[in-house]
Design a protein around this motif. Structure first.
Motif, PDB file in Angstrom:
ATOM      1  N   ASP A  45       0.839  -1.199   0.000  1.00 23.94           N
ATOM      2  CA  ASP A  45       0.000   0.000   0.000  1.00 23.94           C
ATOM      3  C   ASP A  45       0.870   1.244   0.000  1.00 23.94           C
ATOM      4  O   ASP A  45       1.309   1.732   1.041  1.00 23.94           O
TER       5      ASP A  45
ATOM      6  N   LYS B 120       1.518   7.941   0.271  1.00 29.76           N
ATOM      7  CA  LYS B 120       1.896   8.003   1.682  1.00 29.76           C
ATOM      8  C   LYS B 120       3.257   8.676   1.831  1.00 29.76           C
ATOM      9  O   LYS B 120       4.078   8.625   0.914  1.00 29.76           O
TER      10      LYS B 120
ATOM     11  N   ASP C  99      -5.754   6.354  -0.906  1.00 28.09           N
ATOM     12  CA  ASP C  99      -5.146   5.610   0.202  1.00 28.09           C
ATOM     13  C   ASP C  99      -6.206   4.918   1.070  1.00 28.09           C
ATOM     14  O   ASP C  99      -5.867   4.114   1.932  1.00 28.09           O
ATOM     15  N   ALA C 100      -7.467   5.212   0.838  1.00 30.84           N
ATOM     16  CA  ALA C 100      -8.534   4.473   1.526  1.00 30.84           C
ATOM     17  C   ALA C 100      -8.966   3.343   0.599  1.00 30.84           C
ATOM     18  O   ALA C 100     -10.110   3.257   0.148  1.00 30.84           O
ATOM     19  N   GLU C 101      -7.983   2.472   0.268  1.00 28.73           N
ATOM     20  CA  GLU C 101      -8.191   1.446  -0.746  1.00 28.73           C
ATOM     21  C   GLU C 101      -8.728   0.131  -0.182  1.00 28.73           C
ATOM     22  O   GLU C 101      -9.395  -0.626  -0.865  1.00 28.73           O
TER      23      GLU C 101
HETATM   24 MN    MN Z   1      -4.107   2.906   2.286  1.00 26.32          MN
END
Ligand code: MN
Ligand code: BES
Ligand code: ZN
Length: 491
Positions: free
Chosen positions: A264, A271, A341-343
Motif C-alpha cells: 500500500d 503516503k 489511500d482508503a483502498e
Molecule cells: Mn491505504
C-alpha cells in the motif's frame, strides 16, 4: 517461501529424565514449578533461583547448568509472571503459559533439542504451551544468509489422550499462525497478487481444497469495480481468490474476507516515506483468514468455511485511479474515490458482496484497515465492529485464546461523512473515529440481516517494537488463533 518451523512432539516423561540439550522450567514468585515428583532437583533449582535473584517476572529467562539429577544438558528458567492456574481467570493462566513458552523458545536460537516442562495441568494448558512454543520458535530466514532455528522440540505434560490431542492441536494452530507470518514478512517484490494466488493454490492443493482465482478478465466481466480500481495503478494486476473447506455433514457455514493489499503506497494519494516499508504487511488480513481456514481444515473441524481474498497492489502508476474517479462496485453502488489511500474498504466491499450472497451463518472480515485503529487502541489491541452478537462472539473467542480485541461501536452519524457530490458515497469519511467510519462504509456492502463482524488489525498484525512473549518483531499472525477458536466453538 519456506517457513522455518520446528517439529514438536508430546512426551509424558518426568522433566528431570528428559535428555534434551535444554530443559525449560517455569518460575513464579521466586520458585520453580512443575517439579513436584523430584524434590531434590526442585530444592537445588529453588536455591539457584534465589541466589541469582530470578523472581520469575513475565518473559525473563536465565540459562543455567543442569543441576545433579537432571538428564538435560542445561536448564532454561523462564518467568511466568503473575500465575494463578487455579484462579478464576483461566484464560490469563493459559496466556501466561503461552507467553513463557514463547519467550523461552525465542531465546534458544541454536539449541539442538528442547524439552518444555511448563506447569500445564489441563488439555487447554498443554495446548497453550504447544502454541506458545511453536510461535516462539518462529524465525523468518528466507532472505538472510545466516541464521539458526531451534532444533527438535518436545512438550512435556500429563498422560492421556486428551493431553496429547491438545498438544497436536496446538502444533497445528502455531503452524497456521507462522504461515500467516511468512506471507506478511515476504517482500512485495516477491509477493504480489498473482504470486500470492499461486501460493494459495499450492497450499490448498496439499489439502485438496477448492480454489477459484478471478484474474483481470473475470474481474472486469463480474463488475468488481473496487478491486479493479485499486489494482489498476500497478503493472501486476489484481486477483480475487476464493478458498473453500466443506467437510461432509457440516451444519454451519463461516464466511471469511481478508484485506490483501500486497503493498500500500497510498496510490496517487501517496503516503509519506516514513515507515512506508511497513505497508508490505497490508495483506495481513488475507493471510489471517487464509491460514485460519487451512488450520481449520488441518484440524478437521466439522464447520464449512469459505474465504475470499481480494488481492491488489496499490501503486501510483500512470494508469492509477485518480481522486474524483467514480467506481461502480460489484454490488452496483457507485463510489467516488476521494482518497486513493482508503483502498482497503474498496477491495473488501467487493469481496463482502460475494461473501454475503452465500448467506453464511457468520461473516467475518479481517483487515489492516485504518491508522485510526492504532490511535484508538494502540499497537496490540484490535478493534472489532459489526452486528452486536457477532462482534461479541469474536471478542469472546479472542479472549479465550489470548488475543487482545475490543468491541467498538459504529455510531449512526458516521455514514453521512461519506456523502458525495457525485456518487452514492465517497471512500474517505470523517477523520475523527476513522476506524468506526471505515466500518460504517463496509456495512453498506453487507446485508441487513447478516451476522457480521469486522476486525481492524492495523496495529496488532505487525510489531514495530521489541519482541515479547511469543510475538516476534514484524509479522505477528494476528487473528489466526481467534478465527480458529470461532470455528471450534461455533454452535
Ligand atoms: Mn491505504
Ligand atoms: N493500510 C492503511 C492503514 C494502516 C495504517 C495499516 C498504518 C497499518 C498501519 C490503509 O489503507 C490506509 O491508508 N488508511 C487510511 C484511511 C484514510 C485515507 C481514510 C488511514 O488510516 O490513514
Ligand atoms: Zn491499506
Amino acid at each position: 517461501m519456506a517457513g522455518a518451523s520446528t517439529p514438536s512432539s508430546y512426551s509424558t516423561i518426568s522433566p528431570v529424565k528428559a535428555t534434551a540439550s535444554v530443559l525449560v522450567i517455569g518460575v513464579a514468585d521466586s520458585s520453580v514449578l512443575g517439579l513436584e515428583g523430584a524434590k531434590a532437583v526442585r530444592t537445588a533449582l529453588d536455591d539457584t533461583v534465589r541466589a541469582i535473584g530470578f523472581t520469575g517476572s513475565a518473559g525473563a529467562t536465565a540459562r543455567i547448568p543442569a543441576p545433579k539429577g537432571v538428564s538435560a544438558g542445561s536448564v532454561l528458567l523462564v518467568g511466568l509472571g503473575e500465575f494463578d492456574p487455579s484462579g478464576e481467570d483461566v484464560a490469563a493462566a493459559h496466556e501466561a503459559l503461552r507467553r513463557a513458552a514463547g519467550a523461552a523458545l525465542r531465546s534458544l536460537d541454536g539449541a539442538e533439542s528442547i524439552a518444555v516442562a511448563l506447569p500445564a495441568a489441563s488439555p487447554d494448558g498443554v495446548e497453550a504451551v504447544a502454541v506458545g512454543a511453536g510461535l516462539g520458535a518462529y524465525r523468518f530466514l528466507d532472505y538472510r544468509s545466516e541464521g539458526k532455528v531451534p532444533g527438535v522440540l518436545s512438550v512435556i505434560g500429563p498422560k492421556g489422550k486428551s493431553f496429547s490431542a491438545a498438544h497436536d492441536s496446538g502444533v497445528v494452530i502455531a503452524a497456521a499462525t507462522n504461515r500467516a507470518r511468512d506471507l506478511v514478512n515476504t517482500p512485495p517484490l516477491d509477493l504480489y497478487p498473482e504470486s500470492y494466488a499461486e501460493i494459495v493454490k499450492a497450499q490448498a492443493k496439499e489439502r485438496r481444497l477448492k480454489v477459484t482465482v478471478l484474474g483481470d478478465k473475470e474481474l472486469e466481466a463480474g463488475g468488481y469495480g473496487g478491486i479493479i480500481g485499486v489494482g489498476q495503478g500497478s503493472t501486476r494486476g489484481p486477483r480475487l481468490v476464493k478458498v473453500e473447506y466443506a467437510p461432509k455433514g457440516a451444519k454451519r457455514h463461516l464466511g471469511f474476507v481478508g484485506k490483501g493489499i500486497t503493498f500500500d503506497s497510498g496510490g496517487i494519494s501517496l503516503k509519506p516515506a516514513k515507515s512506508m516499508e511497513d505497508m508490505k504487511s497490508d495483506m495481513a488480513g488475507s493471510a489471517a483468514v487464509l491460514q485460519a481456514l487451512l488450520g481449520i481444515s488441518d484440524l478437521g473441524l466439522p464447520v464449512r468455511v469459505t474465504a475470499w481474498l481480494p488481492l491488489a497492489e496499490n501503486m501510483p502508476g500512470s494508469s492509477a485511479q485518480r481522486p474524483s474517479d467514480v467506481l461502480t462496485m460489484r454490488s452496483g453502488k457507485r463510489v467516488e474515490v476521494t482518497n486513493t489511500d482508503a483502498e482497503g474498504r474498496l477491495v473488501l466491499a467487493d469481496a463482502l458482496t460475494d461473501a454475503d450472497a452465500e448467506r453464511p451463518d457468520l461473516l467475518i472480515d479481517v483487515a489492516t484497515l485504518t491508522g485510526a485503529q492504532i490511535v484508538a487502541l494502540g499497537e496490540r489491541t484490535s478493534g472489532v465492529m459489526g452486528t452486536p452478537a457477532a462482534r461479541d462472539d469474536v471478542i469472546a473467542a479472542a479472549a479465550a485464546v489470548g488475543e487482545n480485541m475490543w468491541a467498538m461501536p459504529i455510531p449512526e452519524e458516521m455514514l453521512s461523512g461519506f456523502d458525495s457530490t457525485a456518487a452514492d458515497l465517497t471512500n474517505s469519511g470523517p477523520r475523527p473515529g476513522g476506524m468506526l467510519a471505515a466500518a460504517a462504509f463496509l456495512r453498506e456492502f453487507v446485508g441487513e440481516d447478516t451476522n457480521w463482524a469486522h476486525i481492524d488489525i492495523a496495529g496488532p498484525s505487525f510489531n514495530g517494537s521489541a519482541p515479547f512473549g511469543y510475538t516476534p518483531k514484524a509479522a505477528t499472525g494476528a487473528a489466526v488463533r481467534t478465527l480458529i477458536q470461532i470455528a471450534k466453538t461455533l454452535d
